[in-house]
Design a protein around this motif. Structure first.
Motif, PDB file in Angstrom:
ATOM      1  N   SER A 522       0.816  -1.206   0.000  1.00  0.00           N
ATOM      2  CA  SER A 522       0.000   0.000   0.000  1.00  0.00           C
ATOM      3  C   SER A 522       0.855   1.264   0.000  1.00  0.00           C
ATOM      4  N   THR A 523       0.398   2.260  -0.737  1.00  0.00           N
ATOM      5  CA  THR A 523       0.977   3.604  -0.690  1.00  0.00           C
ATOM      6  C   THR A 523      -0.070   4.613  -0.218  1.00  0.00           C
ATOM      7  N   ARG A 524      -1.150   4.103   0.345  1.00  0.00           N
ATOM      8  CA  ARG A 524      -2.257   4.973   0.754  1.00  0.00           C
ATOM      9  C   ARG A 524      -2.495   4.843   2.255  1.00  0.00           C
ATOM     10  N   PRO A 525      -2.212   5.896   3.023  1.00  0.00           N
ATOM     11  CA  PRO A 525      -2.494   5.822   4.453  1.00  0.00           C
ATOM     12  C   PRO A 525      -3.997   5.848   4.709  1.00  0.00           C
ATOM     13  N   LEU A 526      -4.417   5.205   5.792  1.00  0.00           N
ATOM     14  CA  LEU A 526      -5.834   5.172   6.119  1.00  0.00           C
ATOM     15  C   LEU A 526      -6.016   5.137   7.625  1.00  0.00           C
ATOM     16  N   VAL A 527      -6.963   5.916   8.109  1.00  0.00           N
ATOM     17  CA  VAL A 527      -7.327   5.927   9.528  1.00  0.00           C
ATOM     18  C   VAL A 527      -8.600   5.119   9.704  1.00  0.00           C
ATOM     19  N   LEU A 528      -8.544   4.158  10.614  1.00  0.00           N
ATOM     20  CA  LEU A 528      -9.717   3.377  10.988  1.00  0.00           C
ATOM     21  C   LEU A 528     -10.050   3.752  12.434  1.00  0.00           C
ATOM     22  N   GLU A 529     -11.003   4.640  12.579  1.00  0.00           N
ATOM     23  CA  GLU A 529     -11.414   5.071  13.911  1.00  0.00           C
ATOM     24  C   GLU A 529     -12.479   4.095  14.421  1.00  0.00           C
ATOM     25  N   VAL A 530     -12.136   3.347  15.471  1.00  0.00           N
ATOM     26  CA  VAL A 530     -13.019   2.298  15.974  1.00  0.00           C
ATOM     27  C   VAL A 530     -13.569   2.723  17.328  1.00  0.00           C
TER      28      VAL A 530
END
Length: 540
Positions: A522-530
């Protein structure tokens, strides 16, 4: 005649300092304007993120990283992150801009009193007396950062870069070699302690986080049949935590520490202090009859250790020699890997929440553990959920776990970015609390801008849960409010980072199943707010 800037850039290339992490100001423009193409510039939006990312980058590469700070404001903003870099023993070369040398005596606007601003946390601080001394100061800083394993500062007035350099003998060694061989006498003495013990145990820490050391300590533990504990509040894992002889994390109070180690007549600490505590309690660290010894590459760690024997050595070489020696002499309890039996019960993941029941942090961590590739680097900053994380997500490879040894918040987000940049072949997941994420939330912009593929799992309970639990221990109410109105995913999107909010178990599984297989490339950061409920108890 080359300029000081050109000579300094040559020194930086020689020491592989060709990535510059910075949040620049006017005093750094003379150095930065028109950077050569082989020098990579990485912008962060706060100096804490600058140093955090550089720290992760240095740890991942096991080599010094370069950071650039803007005079008083920049160094002051970065001081907390520099303290974390020092305690995490991350080699950094930090160039700090200063006002023009020609009128410093008048203390002009933006002039800084910089030498002591970061306190004693830098391993070296140098203000070159002349412009021509700047390249040598940077070389000396690189050596200090590498050998003393911490941030080394060089303060450079802004007009120095344009001055003519001098053709002088090398102002610092082009290469600096330190002895890496193990002293046979020291190895023999530690081996004799282990062989004489009837029930030895080991404690490992961040200093042992190296592939060679892991291999040697695994062999040694298997031969001796001894349990291996991880230091409390460790920044990195010093032993494979899925191994049958891994006994867990040491408790951080003396009462439980004495109980845990009470069955052992010798405890050898490797790459870990003896022993990190959190709440103060009276009494000794261990019971009478338990001897302590430490092997470390940190002289200060050895000097303050209350032990029978302290040895300072390069750990990979020393541990390899120790594993070849201990358990083979007269009286040594030789054992083979086939005889190894688990020494501790493994944590049982919680059952899925019932319909309508909120997620707990343990639910999230258990599902992560089931899916994370073995080579993943997990960067942690979730104080109230750390015990669950340690229990449920073992480090299975060197650099499998990374945290802030200092305890200061604001490390995980930028450090995860730096780790991924420094070791792009390793998947990186950051697990942070929502309160922790707010300290350096702007680091997400850097991940987006430079296409750094990190998954940031934010455990959101809308409060400083650990502080609430600590207040409960004092049987008193806390004066600080909750902050359930804060949307970490909303702030991430405002910074250009993809983000999603998860509120249920089925949604969590779907997100993780979609995200984690793509993580290595992956070159795409992602935030998973749980969204998780705040736990009612906490045991450091």
């Amino acid at each position: 005649m080359p300029t000081v800037r050109e000579a300094a850039l040559d020194v930086m290339r020689r020491h592989d300092l060709t990535t510059v992490f910075a949040n620049p100001g006017s005093t750094e423009v003379p150095f930065l304007a028109g950077l050569p193409e082989d020098i990579r510039f990485v912008l962060a939006l706060h100096e804490g993120s600058v140093i955090g990312a550089a720290t992760g980058y240095a740890i991942a590469r096991e080599a010094p990283a370069l950071a650039l700070l803007h005079t008083t404001a920049g160094l002051g903003n970065a001081a907390g992150a520099l303290s974390t870099a020092r305690v995490n023993r991350a080699p950094l070369v930090v160039v700090v801009g200063q006002q023009d040398r020609r009128h410093l005596v008048q203390e002009p606007f933006l002039a800084g009193r910089l030498e002591q601003l970061a306190g004693d946390y830098p391993v070296r601080t140098e203000t070159p007396p002349r412009a021509q001394d700047v390249p040598g100061a940077i070389a000396r800083a690189a050596h200090a950062a590498r050998t003393l394993r911490g941030p080394a500062l060089v303060i450079v007035p802004m007009d120095d870069w344009a001055q003519p350099a001098e053709e002088l003998p090398l102002p610092a060694p082009a290469q600096l070699r330190l002895p890496a061989a193990a002293d046979t006498g020291d190895v023999g003495e530690v081996a004799a302690l282990l062989d004489a013990a009837s029930a030895p145990a080991m404690v490992v820490g961040a200093g042992a986080d190296h592939p060679v050391t892991w291999e040697a300590l695994t062999l040694l533990a298997e031969r001796l049949g001894c349990p291996v504990w991880q230091e409390s509040f460790g920044a990195r894992a010093g032993f494979p935590q899925d191994h049958p002889l891994f006994a867990g994390h040491l408790p951080a109070d003396r009462t439980r520490l004495r109980e845990v180690l009470g069955a052992h007549d010798l405890v050898l600490s490797v790459g870990a202090p003896v022993f990190r505590q959190y709440p103060y309690e009276k009494g000794p660290l261990v019971r009478a009859g338990t001897r302590l010894a430490v092997v470390t590459d940190d002289p200060a760690e050895a000097q303050r250790a209350p032990v029978a024997l302290a040895v300072v050595a390069e750990l990979p070489a020393f541990c390899t020699a120790l594993a070849q020696t201990a358990g083979k002499g007269e009286g040594g309890a030789a054992r083979t890997p086939d005889a190894v039996r688990p020494v501790a019960e493994r944590a049982v993941p919680p059952p899925p929440p019932a319909k309508g029941e909120p997620l707990r942090a343990a639910h999230v961590l258990a599902e992560l553990a089931r899916r994370l590739p073995e080579e993943t680097v997990l960067v942690e900053e979730t104080p109230s959920s750390r015990p669950d994380l340690h229990a449920l997500v073992p480090a299975r490879r060197p650099l499998g776990f990374l945290s802030a040894a200092m305890g200061a918040l604001g490390f995980a987000l930028p450090a995860a970015i730096g780790v991924r940049m420094g070791a792009p072949e390793r998947p990186v997941v950051a697990v942070v609390g929502d309160g922790s994420s707010l300290y350096q939330i702007q680091a997400l912009w850097t991940a987006v801008r430079y296409k750094v593929g990190v998954v940031f799992v934010v455990l959101a309970n809308g409060r400083y849960a650990i502080m609430d639990r600590l207040a409960d221990k004092h049987e008193n109410t806390a004066p600080w409010p909750d902050f359930e109105e804060v949307s970490v995913s909303g702030m991430a999107k405002a910074l250009g980072c993809s983000a999603r909010r998860v509120t249920g178990h089925a949604q969590l599984l779907a997100e993780l199943d979609a995200l984690l297989p793509e993580l290595p490339d992956s070159t795409r950061p992602l935030v998973l707010e749980v969204a998780v409920r705040a736990e009612e108890t906490f045991q450091p």
